[in-house]
Write an enzyme that holds these catalytic residues in place. Sequence first.
Site, short mmCIF file in Angstrom:
data_model
loop_
_atom_site.label_atom_id
_atom_site.label_comp_id
_atom_site.label_asym_id
_atom_site.label_seq_id
_atom_site.Cartn_x
_atom_site.Cartn_y
_atom_site.Cartn_z
N GLY A 216 0.81 -1.22 0.00
CA GLY A 216 0.00 0.00 0.00
C GLY A 216 0.83 1.25 0.00
O GLY A 216 0.57 2.18 0.78
N SER B 287 1.37 3.57 -2.46
CA SER B 287 1.14 4.61 -3.47
C SER B 287 0.38 5.82 -2.97
O SER B 287 0.20 6.78 -3.72
CB SER B 287 0.39 4.00 -4.67
N ARG B 288 -0.05 5.81 -1.71
CA ARG B 288 -0.82 6.95 -1.21
C ARG B 288 -0.68 7.07 0.30
O ARG B 288 -0.29 6.13 1.00
CB ARG B 288 -2.30 6.81 -1.58
N ASN C 143 1.41 -2.24 5.47
CA ASN C 143 0.70 -0.97 5.61
C ASN C 143 -0.67 -0.98 4.94
O ASN C 143 -1.59 -0.29 5.40
CB ASN C 143 1.54 0.15 4.99
N SER D 197 -3.97 0.28 14.53
CA SER D 197 -4.81 1.46 14.78
C SER D 197 -5.11 1.53 16.27
O SER D 197 -5.25 0.49 16.93
CB SER D 197 -6.12 1.37 13.99
N TYR E 238 -13.77 -2.90 12.09
CA TYR E 238 -12.44 -2.39 11.77
C TYR E 238 -11.49 -2.58 12.96
O TYR E 238 -10.37 -3.09 12.80
CB TYR E 238 -12.51 -0.91 11.41
N ALA F 213 -11.61 -4.68 15.33
CA ALA F 213 -11.31 -6.10 15.55
C ALA F 213 -10.21 -6.59 14.62
O ALA F 213 -9.35 -7.39 15.01
CB ALA F 213 -12.57 -6.94 15.36
#
Length: 247
Positions: free
Chosen positions: A13, A15-16, A90, A142, A156, A158
Amino acid sequence: MLRLAHKTALVTGGSRGIGTAIVKRLAAEGANIIFTYVNAAEKAMALVGEVESYGVKVAAIKADTGNTDDIDSLVAAAAAMGKIDILVNNAGVFKTGAIDDSSADLEAFKNQWEVNTHGVVHMVRASLPIMNDGGRIINLGSTGATRSPYPGIGDYGATKAAMAAYTRSWARELGQRNITVNIIQPGLIDTDMNPSDGPFSAEMLKAVALGRYGEAKDIAAAVAFLASDDAQYITGSTLNVDGGQSA
């Protein structure tokens, strides 16, 4: 002195958002970079050009980390370039919804598990044969794994709590190879997914000790630290980068 000179990092992940900041920071520290993207091909190619300016090798590979076949192809491509030293998991998706919502998109929740949890597990399993002993695995979690600041974040949170549990277990399992495994839990970070001027930002900031959003570079700095020799005796740890949100 470049802390990661002659190392190779694989970042999913990239690219942003936070992923791009991680790619740039690791490259600035001297690491060769392989990163993934799914849809943002134009952004990925632009990032390749920017990273090349650091004088390191870089490759962008299209791969959906919620798809095990894509992961296997990604790892095969990485293996063709040599061993890796750093794996940064990521890539992730963010889907909210209350448990009693009869109109909930269950397929979206399933995909969230496939990307945020099952895909990371498969990514680690597939990558270990091409990871050098003494390597680094850094997972992006997170603060939602340990707190629910608003309704509907259960699915999310979890997925990220599961990753924290896996991180601790993998640290035990891979210690014999001197591979460290840690998880970074970002708080409110100003990205496209969670902009600092969003409709709920003022309310969410009430829980942040520093009273402001963090930046993607704050997470990238933590990743670079955990990837370096400065963190060689840190494993199985959870690092909250959240401006005191969890204080």
